[in-house]
Enzyme design. Structure first.
Site, short mmCIF file in Angstrom:
data_model
loop_
_atom_site.label_atom_id
_atom_site.label_comp_id
_atom_site.label_asym_id
_atom_site.label_seq_id
_atom_site.Cartn_x
_atom_site.Cartn_y
_atom_site.Cartn_z
N GLY A 45 52.07 44.64 39.94
CA GLY A 45 52.61 43.86 38.95
C GLY A 45 52.92 44.54 37.75
O GLY A 45 53.67 44.13 37.05
N ASP A 99 49.49 44.82 34.21
CA ASP A 99 50.40 43.85 33.84
C ASP A 99 49.60 42.95 32.99
O ASP A 99 49.79 42.89 31.79
CB ASP A 99 51.02 43.13 34.81
N ASP A 102 42.96 39.25 32.95
CA ASP A 102 42.65 37.97 33.23
C ASP A 102 41.10 38.03 33.23
O ASP A 102 40.41 37.95 32.34
CB ASP A 102 43.03 37.47 34.38
N LYS A 130 44.67 37.34 28.48
CA LYS A 130 44.29 36.03 28.49
C LYS A 130 43.00 36.03 27.75
O LYS A 130 41.90 36.04 28.29
CB LYS A 130 44.15 35.25 29.86
N PHE A 151 49.33 30.31 34.23
CA PHE A 151 49.79 31.29 35.32
C PHE A 151 51.33 31.51 35.03
O PHE A 151 52.14 30.75 34.77
CB PHE A 151 49.94 30.69 36.78
N VAL A 152 51.32 33.06 34.67
CA VAL A 152 52.70 33.47 34.00
C VAL A 152 53.42 34.46 35.40
O VAL A 152 52.67 34.79 36.06
CB VAL A 152 52.83 34.06 32.85
N ASP A 158 54.05 38.15 39.60
CA ASP A 158 54.66 37.25 40.77
C ASP A 158 54.20 36.05 41.05
O ASP A 158 53.06 35.73 40.57
CB ASP A 158 54.72 37.98 41.99
N ARG A 164 59.17 38.49 40.35
CA ARG A 164 59.05 39.98 39.62
C ARG A 164 60.18 40.31 38.58
O ARG A 164 60.16 40.85 37.62
CB ARG A 164 58.44 40.83 40.73
P1 5GP Z 1 41.90 40.05 36.96
O1 5GP Z 1 41.10 41.18 37.77
O2 5GP Z 1 41.56 40.33 35.49
O3 5GP Z 1 41.26 38.63 37.01
O4 5GP Z 1 43.23 39.73 37.47
C1 5GP Z 1 44.14 40.82 36.92
C2 5GP Z 1 45.12 40.81 38.10
O5 5GP Z 1 45.67 39.43 38.57
C3 5GP Z 1 46.46 41.40 37.44
O6 5GP Z 1 46.69 42.53 37.61
C4 5GP Z 1 47.57 40.14 37.88
O7 5GP Z 1 48.37 41.02 39.26
C5 5GP Z 1 46.83 39.04 38.55
N1 5GP Z 1 46.97 37.94 37.64
C6 5GP Z 1 46.04 37.46 36.63
N2 5GP Z 1 46.77 36.35 36.04
C7 5GP Z 1 47.94 36.19 36.44
C8 5GP Z 1 48.97 35.40 36.06
O8 5GP Z 1 48.91 34.49 35.25
N3 5GP Z 1 50.23 35.61 37.00
C9 5GP Z 1 50.39 36.29 37.77
N4 5GP Z 1 51.49 36.49 38.39
N5 5GP Z 1 49.40 37.26 38.02
C10 5GP Z 1 48.06 37.07 37.39
MG MG Z 2 47.65 43.32 39.17
#
Ligand code: 5GP
Ligand code: MG
Length: 184
Positions: A45, A99, A102, A130, A151-152, A158, A164
């Site tokens: 990402g 990227d 979350d 977020k 979700f973006v 992606d 992407r």
């Molecule tokens: P976390 O481990 O913080 O929950 O999530 C991080 C990873 O989940 C990011 O690096 C990304 O790859 C994916 N992710 C989280 N939210 C989104 C979203 O809204 N859109 C997309 N495309 N990927 C996300």
């Molecule tokens: Mg990621």
């Protein structure tokens, strides 16, 4: 691709302007570093973000790449590092670039792994966060934009491997929005 997009939440122009500011901040932190900086980008990402960011950095730097598999908050299947390009970070200044923050699982995992290798310093930088979801005890040193909890896609992010290459950060049309989240 354009037909699948519902709305743009961060335009390419805003991204470009913010990346200039972020590169200035990174330049201030590491501009005098003799050995130069090690950037560790989290695949896939962060590819477009990191490519744009590093081209605005004035200092010497090397890049390392890490891929994390994630199952979005699943406790039974925690995030795992599935690939690392093995740049030596021991005794070096390190900046992790991702990227989006979350739930924070991914960043926590990569932070712990790199901290174990004894860097001289360790900071984190994410393009998006977020804030409703991000854990309060995990504060990146640099955040591009806080976004709503939707979700973006686009600018490296992606859905199912697609979008992407969409140049802005956007939300897909209802019905195309995933319940599924990407694996890496
Ligand atoms: P976390 O481990 O913080 O929950 O999530 C991080 C990873 O989940 C990011 O690096 C990304 O790859 C994916 N992710 C989280 N939210 C989104 C979203 O809204 N859109 C997309 N495309 N990927 C996300
Ligand atoms: Mg990621």
């Amino acid at each position: 691709m354009q037909a699948d997009i519902d709305r743009i939440i961060v335009s390419r122009d805003r991204i470009a302007a913010r990346i200039r500011e972020m590169a200035d901040a990174v330049g201030e932190w590491y501009g005098n570093s003799e050995q130069g900086l090690i950037i560790v980008a989290i695949l896939s990402g962060a590819i477009i973000f990191v490519a744009d960011l590093i081209r605005r950095l004035p200092m010497k730097m090397k890049i390392g790449l890490i891929t994390v598999s994630s199952y979005h908050g699943s406790r039974s299947r925690p995030a795992q590092i599935v690939y690392s390009s093995h740049v030596d970070v021991t005794g070096r200044d390190v900046l992790i670039v991702d990227d989006i923050l979350d739930t924070g699982q991914t960043l926590r995992l990569v932070l712990a792994e790199l901290a174990r290798q004894g860097p001289a310093s360790l900071r984190t930088c994410v393009l998006l966060r977020k804030p409703d979801k991000a854990p309060p005890d995990l504060k990146p040193d640099l955040v591009g934009f806080d976004v709503e909890d939707v979700f973006v896609v686009g600018y490296g992010l992606d859905y199912n491997g697609h979008y992407r290459n969409f140049p802005d950060i956007a939300v897909l049309k209802p019905g195309l929005c995933p319940t599924y989240r990407p694996m890496v």
